[in-house]
Design a protein around this motif. Sequence first.
Motif: not given
Length: 125
Positions: A6-9, A12-14, A33-34
């Motif tokens: 799970l990638a959280i940033d 959106e580009d990251h 994104l949140d």
Amino acid sequence: MEFLILAIDDCEDHCLLMASFLESFGYQCVSALDGSTALQLAQRHQPNLILLDICMPKMDGDEVLRCLKQNPQTAAIPVVAVTAMAIGTRKRFLAAGYDDYLMKPFTSEVLEAILQRHLVVSPAT
């Protein structure tokens, strides 16, 4: 064994960059994104590892980490702090409860080394 990350940033580009790296390594990836969406996805998907941006609006990474660790369903998932904060140190993040620390910008090799450190396949019994 196939691993889910799970990638959280909040950028959106990251998230797209992390997903691209992860998929090129052969991992599955879901992104948020949140913080509130991330908590829902973590509970629903039970990822093998979470890459968590520290500086996000509304709910920052430290608050997301506290929620993850308080929930018995997500407490054992390794969480890697991902940040561009120059003042952040690995020691600070480990003391806060993160399992590791990844400084932005990072290379695919550095990311892969962190993943390999935390995604261990148990030998068959």
